[in-house]
Design a protein around this motif. Structure first.
Motif, PDB file in Angstrom:
ATOM      1  N   HIS A  56       0.851  -1.189   0.000  1.00 56.16           N
ATOM      2  CA  HIS A  56       0.000   0.000   0.000  1.00 56.16           C
ATOM      3  C   HIS A  56       0.888   1.241   0.000  1.00 56.16           C
ATOM      4  CE1 HIS A  56      -2.506  -3.184   1.679  1.00 56.16           C
ATOM      5  NE2 HIS A  56      -3.537  -2.514   1.232  1.00 56.16           N
ATOM      6  N   THR A  61      -3.547   3.262  -0.025  1.00 54.81           N
ATOM      7  CA  THR A  61      -4.092   2.820  -1.309  1.00 54.81           C
ATOM      8  C   THR A  61      -3.338   1.587  -1.795  1.00 54.81           C
ATOM      9  OG1 THR A  61      -4.644   5.106  -1.862  1.00 54.81           O
ATOM     10  CG2 THR A  61      -4.570   3.538  -3.696  1.00 54.81           C
ATOM     11  N   THR A 112       3.003   7.824  -3.331  1.00 55.01           N
ATOM     12  CA  THR A 112       1.550   7.729  -3.460  1.00 55.01           C
ATOM     13  C   THR A 112       1.209   7.257  -4.863  1.00 55.01           C
ATOM     14  OG1 THR A 112       1.367  10.039  -4.143  1.00 55.01           O
ATOM     15  CG2 THR A 112       1.065   9.588  -1.808  1.00 55.01           C
TER      16      THR A 112
END
Length: 137
Positions: A56, A61, A112
């Protein structure tokens, strides 16, 4: 060892992402049987199928194969983009023609998910642009 093996792919009818188990089977057409790829019971475009890495990002995410990851490196305006590929039995990060090696498990502290190469083709252009700028420096 128990781990979650899951895939995603774009539904050929709705264009939405389907998440779940991967299956290869056949569909009946007027011409006979034709191969198809399915994720979670949905027929998907085989080019969009990607496996969950088990990792993640820093926001929690899920990271899948073909995702584009971004790191700001702590400096405003300095963004590093790379995408996740499966190569030689492992998930790796790559930037253009340069491979960074294995997808590090500490990725969740730094990067990210910025999108993926199927929905956000402009991110690949940005990666190539950044890569070319580094080569001319």
């Amino acid at each position: 060892m128990k781990r979650e093996i899951r895939f995603r792919g774009k539904d050929v009818f709705s264009g939405k992402w389907a998440y779940g188990d991967l299956a290869h089977n056949q569909k009946i057409t007027r011409e006979g049987l034709e191969p198809r790829v399915m994720v979670a019971g949905y027929e998907v475009d085989p080019e969009t199928v990607g496996q969950f890495t088990g990792l993640h990002d820093k926001n929690g995410t899920e990271i899948y194969e073909d995702d584009v990851l971004m790191s700001c490196c702590g400096f405003p305006g300095l963004e590093v983009f790379a995408w996740v590929r499966y190569k030689d039995g492992a998930f790796i990060l790559t930037e253009g023609e340069r491979d960074y090696g294995f997808l590090p498990s500490r990725i969740n502290l730094e990067m990210t998910v910025a999108g993926n190469i199927h929905d956000n083709k402009e991110l690949i252009d940005k990666i190539k642009q950044v890569c070319n700028e580094k080569r001319t420096d």
